[in-house]
Design an enzyme around this catalytic site. Structure first.
Site, short mmCIF file in Angstrom:
data_model
loop_
_atom_site.label_atom_id
_atom_site.label_comp_id
_atom_site.label_asym_id
_atom_site.label_seq_id
_atom_site.Cartn_x
_atom_site.Cartn_y
_atom_site.Cartn_z
N TYR A 102 0.83 -1.20 0.00
CA TYR A 102 0.00 0.00 0.00
C TYR A 102 0.87 1.26 0.00
O TYR A 102 0.68 2.16 -0.82
CB TYR A 102 -0.92 -0.02 1.22
CG TYR A 102 -1.84 1.16 1.32
CD1 TYR A 102 -2.95 1.26 0.49
CD2 TYR A 102 -1.62 2.17 2.26
CE1 TYR A 102 -3.81 2.36 0.59
CE2 TYR A 102 -2.47 3.25 2.36
CZ TYR A 102 -3.57 3.34 1.52
OH TYR A 102 -4.41 4.41 1.63
N LYS A 106 1.27 4.17 -2.94
CA LYS A 106 0.95 5.56 -2.64
C LYS A 106 2.16 6.47 -2.84
O LYS A 106 2.01 7.61 -3.29
CB LYS A 106 0.39 5.69 -1.22
CG LYS A 106 -0.95 4.98 -1.03
CD LYS A 106 -2.00 5.52 -1.98
CE LYS A 106 -3.37 4.95 -1.72
NZ LYS A 106 -4.42 5.62 -2.48
N SER A 137 -12.69 2.71 5.81
CA SER A 137 -13.29 2.32 4.54
C SER A 137 -13.84 0.91 4.63
O SER A 137 -13.65 0.21 5.63
CB SER A 137 -12.25 2.42 3.42
OG SER A 137 -11.13 1.62 3.73
#
Length: 153
Positions: A102, A106, A137
């Site tokens: 991740y 990013k 989320s």
């Protein structure tokens, strides 16, 4: 005034993004503001996450927004106006344990959109990156031994 139109897009499916962008441009003629807000993440130790899942996260978080932006960009450049926004993550600036794929995706997105911002200045196209901290989320939890299925979208 245009009636709203729902267009479904799996941002991690790079092959369909250009077709969706073409559909949007054919329907509306232009995109004034593009907000790249989709994301996918997984939590797990580097050695526990497969390369296949690393690639899927990179597709969703880096190649997806880049591909969509590149598909819309020529229209914005020809009109010499537009705004592109990347909703990214603070992990694009610093990494934390158990989020390597991740954070890497990013970081890559921040680098791309920083360069794009400088290049688009001459065309009066604004490029912004928003890097919030934790975002709650949708989460699909799996058995602890199955990191592949433990993804957030």
């Amino acid at each position: 005034t245009y009636a709203p139109k729902l267009i479904l897009l799996d941002i991690s499916d790079i092959n369909c993004i250009r077709d969706v962008a073409k559909e949007i441009l054919n329907c509306y003629g232009c995109v004034d503001i593009l907000i790249n807000n989709a994301s996918m993440k997984v939590k797990g130790a580097v050695q526990s996450i497969s390369l296949q899942l690393d690639k899927k996260i990179m597709d969703a978080n880096y190649f997806g927004p880049v591909t969509l932006t590149k598909a819309i960009l020529p229209n914005m450049i020809s009109r010499r106006t537009g705004q592109i926004v990347l909703i990214n993550s603070i992990q694009g600036k610093l990494g934390i344990p158990f989020r390597a794929a991740y954070a890497a995706s990013k970081h890559a997105a921040v680098g791309f959109f920083d360069c794009l911002r400088a290049e688009m200045e001459e065309f009066d196209i604004s490029v912004s990156t928003v890097s919030p901290t934790f975002i709650c989320s949708y989460h699909r939890q799996s058995a602890p031994s199955n990191w592949e299925a433990s993804t957030w979208k």
